[in-house]
Design an enzyme around this catalytic site. Structure first.
Site, mmCIF file in Angstrom:
data_model
loop_
_atom_site.group_PDB
_atom_site.id
_atom_site.type_symbol
_atom_site.label_atom_id
_atom_site.label_comp_id
_atom_site.label_asym_id
_atom_site.label_seq_id
_atom_site.Cartn_x
_atom_site.Cartn_y
_atom_site.Cartn_z
ATOM 1 N N LYS A 183 -1.408 -50.711 28.869
ATOM 2 C CA LYS A 183 -1.450 -51.045 27.441
ATOM 3 C C LYS A 183 -0.619 -50.016 26.666
ATOM 4 C CE LYS A 183 -3.704 -50.141 23.824
ATOM 5 N NZ LYS A 183 -2.715 -50.183 22.725
ATOM 6 N N GLY A 236 -2.385 -39.491 25.300
ATOM 7 C CA GLY A 236 -2.710 -39.724 23.891
ATOM 8 C C GLY A 236 -3.518 -38.564 23.351
ATOM 9 N N SER A 237 -4.312 -38.851 22.339
ATOM 10 C CA SER A 237 -5.040 -37.777 21.658
ATOM 11 C C SER A 237 -6.285 -37.361 22.457
ATOM 12 C CB SER A 237 -5.471 -38.266 20.274
ATOM 13 O OG SER A 237 -6.355 -39.354 20.423
ATOM 14 N N GLY A 241 -8.855 -39.579 24.644
ATOM 15 C CA GLY A 241 -9.009 -39.146 26.034
ATOM 16 C C GLY A 241 -10.477 -39.030 26.420
ATOM 17 N N GLU A 258 -3.301 -36.817 29.821
ATOM 18 C CA GLU A 258 -2.216 -36.042 29.209
ATOM 19 C C GLU A 258 -2.491 -36.051 27.716
ATOM 20 O OE1 GLU A 258 0.282 -34.627 30.853
ATOM 21 O OE2 GLU A 258 -0.205 -35.454 32.808
ATOM 22 N N CYS A 292 4.134 -34.103 21.871
ATOM 23 C CA CYS A 292 2.971 -33.316 22.318
ATOM 24 C C CYS A 292 3.359 -31.881 22.631
ATOM 25 C CB CYS A 292 2.342 -33.979 23.533
ATOM 26 S SG CYS A 292 3.532 -34.230 24.862
ATOM 27 N N GLU A 392 -3.926 -29.828 16.197
ATOM 28 C CA GLU A 392 -2.653 -30.529 16.357
ATOM 29 C C GLU A 392 -2.391 -31.377 15.120
ATOM 30 O OE1 GLU A 392 -2.334 -33.809 19.200
ATOM 31 O OE2 GLU A 392 -0.506 -32.878 19.942
HETATM 32 P P1 NAD Z 1 -4.164 -42.172 20.417
HETATM 33 O O1 NAD Z 1 -5.098 -41.476 21.324
HETATM 34 O O2 NAD Z 1 -4.646 -42.557 19.077
HETATM 35 O O3 NAD Z 1 -3.611 -43.505 21.077
HETATM 36 C C1 NAD Z 1 -3.018 -43.502 22.357
HETATM 37 C C2 NAD Z 1 -3.236 -44.854 22.978
HETATM 38 O O4 NAD Z 1 -4.637 -45.048 23.164
HETATM 39 C C3 NAD Z 1 -2.750 -46.038 22.158
HETATM 40 O O5 NAD Z 1 -2.205 -47.004 23.030
HETATM 41 C C4 NAD Z 1 -4.039 -46.570 21.533
HETATM 42 O O6 NAD Z 1 -3.990 -47.940 21.217
HETATM 43 C C5 NAD Z 1 -5.017 -46.315 22.646
HETATM 44 N N1 NAD Z 1 -6.433 -46.222 22.238
HETATM 45 C C6 NAD Z 1 -6.935 -45.828 21.046
HETATM 46 N N2 NAD Z 1 -8.289 -45.861 21.082
HETATM 47 C C7 NAD Z 1 -8.638 -46.284 22.319
HETATM 48 C C8 NAD Z 1 -9.881 -46.490 22.976
HETATM 49 N N3 NAD Z 1 -11.037 -46.299 22.359
HETATM 50 N N4 NAD Z 1 -9.860 -46.877 24.262
HETATM 51 C C9 NAD Z 1 -8.687 -47.060 24.921
HETATM 52 N N5 NAD Z 1 -7.484 -46.892 24.345
HETATM 53 C C10 NAD Z 1 -7.451 -46.497 23.057
HETATM 54 O O7 NAD Z 1 -2.899 -41.225 20.329
HETATM 55 P P2 NAD Z 1 -1.608 -41.458 19.455
HETATM 56 O O8 NAD Z 1 -1.938 -41.108 18.055
HETATM 57 O O9 NAD Z 1 -1.039 -42.794 19.756
HETATM 58 O O10 NAD Z 1 -0.634 -40.380 20.097
HETATM 59 C C11 NAD Z 1 -0.619 -39.068 19.676
HETATM 60 C C12 NAD Z 1 -1.366 -38.180 20.649
HETATM 61 O O11 NAD Z 1 -0.828 -38.311 21.969
HETATM 62 C C13 NAD Z 1 -1.210 -36.733 20.299
HETATM 63 O O12 NAD Z 1 -2.434 -36.067 20.424
HETATM 64 C C14 NAD Z 1 -0.208 -36.236 21.334
HETATM 65 O O13 NAD Z 1 -0.236 -34.863 21.558
HETATM 66 C C15 NAD Z 1 -0.590 -37.024 22.520
HETATM 67 N N6 NAD Z 1 0.497 -37.055 23.513
HETATM 68 C C16 NAD Z 1 0.364 -36.343 24.674
HETATM 69 C C17 NAD Z 1 1.389 -36.311 25.610
HETATM 70 C C18 NAD Z 1 1.285 -35.525 26.896
HETATM 71 O O14 NAD Z 1 2.018 -35.814 27.831
HETATM 72 N N7 NAD Z 1 0.409 -34.546 27.006
HETATM 73 C C19 NAD Z 1 2.537 -37.043 25.376
HETATM 74 C C20 NAD Z 1 2.640 -37.752 24.185
HETATM 75 C C21 NAD Z 1 1.593 -37.757 23.270
#
Ligand code: NAD
Length: 495
Positions: A183, A236-237, A241, A258, A292, A392
């Site tokens: 997704k 993601g965040s 996570g 990640e 990130c 962050e």
């Molecule tokens: P997010 O966690 O809001 O969303 C990431 C993904 O998770 C999206 O596809 C979203 O639709 C999905 N999602 C949201 N809620 C969910 C749930 N309850 N269950 C399952 N999936 C869900 O993050 P974002 O705002 O899209 O991205 C920014 C974050 O990602 C920042 O914290 C950034 O540091 C991190 N990031 C980390 C890396 C890494 O490799 N460490 C790389 C890029 C981004």
């Protein structure tokens, strides 16, 4: 920062409007609902994607289950060849993919995207998934390990670099012989869909890669909650996570995470300060700070503090901002929520007593009216306990924290919950060696702002930045499980 001229490619030439990929077919969501994907520079709708939920995920899991046995059992070299062919197609379409990602993320062109190279690195590991031979108690027993895929696995990725994130998760998972349900983020799902389309053209069979689009709480949450998803990868965040890990814990599904970062840039008096300031400013404004790995805390020795702040202010004010297609260096933030978040942190920085040196507002003018723009922002005299030094922000906001000496620099650098990337700026080898050992981060750069320049380095976090590694020599092994085999020709005689 180089500005690259790029031609805008219509999304409809690369993706099927309103459709997602399940079992090799481009299908709407079962409910028929859709989500608009907008250009963050002006709010214009550039495509529609299906708004899927658990029912669509169920269809995708079933498709993955049907495709799995043949994909698992395929000669590993032949499987690798399909991944190489996919990489070739990605390279052929690299300008169009760069344009597509620019449009949905709102970033200026980065030139040829890294995806073909990433995928080739992974493809080369496909037929090198090996077990080991084991010593045995008796010469008529043979012992060895097999590395086997899990089955149907799942992935959820964010919007900031959707193409590379898609390739690192999907490439490694399928190279190991798994099939996958992915997704992408609702804000930037088009590059992943275009990449999936190219995978079919490369000959990767239907059902091996399934891409289900939709919101996190609906389609995203349904993947780790599915009892027949055998392994998860999430980028993601930290908040999401945790939700993913909780869902995985109910099914005892293994995963890697990640997550975010609050990366330190430690600047020593003997560093080349011009080079350091320019690289740090570029690192925190690239992709509008939505990386990130972005180095958002400058930890600087007090003896050079004023000089470094001047150089950073100069570099930050020179960053050109505007709609991504106007040959600028920095575009808008991804959406209104992110804009509110970044502006909120700028207010918090001011309220908590940091000195605003440059930026801090929204650029004015007709070019900026329809988009989520914010100025490159530099705060000085930040103390380690301030929220802008701890949390962050995911925007172009840089905090300068003055310190006295190496020991305090290490304490401040490590004094956050995150541990993704850390950089050290020095010409002294001894300082570099001590710092690379002392910094708690998955990646450490010396005279290097984003840990760039390494081919296939393992990428992942310490502490709350997550666990597990994408890329690296073990990228594919991460998506396998180990089976120990002991074999003998006939039962051993009884003692
Ligand atoms: P997010 O966690 O809001 O969303 C990431 C993904 O998770 C999206 O596809 C979203 O639709 C999905 N999602 C949201 N809620 C969910 C749930 N309850 N269950 C399952 N999936 C869900 O993050 P974002 O705002 O899209 O991205 C920014 C974050 O990602 C920042 O914290 C950034 O540091 C991190 N990031 C980390 C890396 C890494 O490799 N460490 C790389 C890029 C981004």
């Amino acid at each position: 920062m180089t500005i690259i001229d790029t031609e805008t490619v219509a999304p409809s030439t690369l993706v099927v409007d309103g459709a997602q990929l399940i079992d090799g077919e481009w299908v709407p969501s079962h409910s028929g609902r859709t989500i608009d994907v907008a250009n963050p520079a002006n709010g214009e709708v550039i495509a529609r994607i299906p708004r899927s939920d658990a029912e669509d995920v169920e269809q995708a899991v079933q498709a993955g289950e049907r495709a799995f046995p043949a994909w698992r059992d395929m000669n590993a070299t032949a499987r690798g060849r399909l991944l190489f062919r996919w990489a070739d197609l990605i390279e052929q379409h690299s300008a169009a993919l760069d344009s597509l990602e620019s449009q949905e993320v709102g970033r200026p062109s980065w030139g040829p995207p890294p995806m073909a190279g990433q995928l080739r690195f992974i493809a080369g590991q496909t037929d090198k998934v090996q077990g080991v031979s084991l010593p045995t108690y008796s010469p008529d027993v043979v012992g060895y390990t097999l590395r086997e895929p899990f089955g149907v696995v799942g992935g959820v990725i964010p919007w900031n670099a959707p193409g590379p994130m898609f390739i690192t998760e999907v490439g490694a998972a399928i190279a190991a012989g798994n099939t996958i349900v992915m997704k992408p983020a609702e804000d930037a799902p088009l590059t992943p869909l275009a990449l999936a389309k190219l995978s079919l053209e490369a000959g990767i069979p239907a059902g091996v890669i399934n891409v289900v689009t939709g919101y996190g709480a609906e389609a995203g949450a349904a993947i780790p909650a599915h009892p027949r998803i055998r392994r998860m990868g999430f980028t993601g965040s930290p908040q999401t996570g945790r939700a993913i890990m909780e869902a995985c814990s109910r099914n005892l599904t293994p995963l890697h995470l990640e997550l975010g970062g609050k990366s330190p840039q430690v600047v020593f008096p003997d560093a080349d300060l011009d080079v350091a300031a320019a690289a740090i400013a570029t690192g925190v404004t690239l992709n509008t700070g939505q990386i990130c790995a972005a180095g958002t805390r400058v930890i600087v020795d007090r003896s050079i503090h004023a000089e470094v702040v001047d150089k950073l202010a100069d570099a930050m004010t020179k960053v050109t901002v505007g709609p991504w297609h106007q040959k600028v260096q920095m575009g808008p933030l991804i959406n209104g929520k992110q804009h509110e978040r970044v502006c909120g942190f700028i207010d918090i920085g001011k309220e908590q007593g940091a000195t605003l040196v440059t930026g801090g507002g929204r650029p004015s003018g007709t070019d900026f009216d329809g988009g989520w723009f914010v100025e490159p922002t530099l705060f000085d005299n930040v103390t380690p306990d301030m929220r802008i030094a701890q949390e962050e922000i995911f925007g172009p906001v840089l905090s300068v924290i003055p310190v006295d000496g190496e020991a305090e620099a290490i304490e401040v650098a490590n004094g956050v919950d995150y541990g993704l990337v850390a950089s050290v700026w020095t010409r002294d080898v001894g300082t570099a060696v001590r710092m690379t050992r002392a910094l708690q981060a998955g990646q450490v750069g010396v005279n290097n702002a984003l840990g760039a320049g390494v081919i296939g380095g393992p990428f992942g976090g310490y502490k709350n930045s997550g666990f597990g590694r994408t890329m690296g020599a073990d990228a594919v092994l991460e998506w396998t499980q180990v089976k120990t085999v002991s074999m003998r020709e006939a039962p051993l005689p009884r003692f």
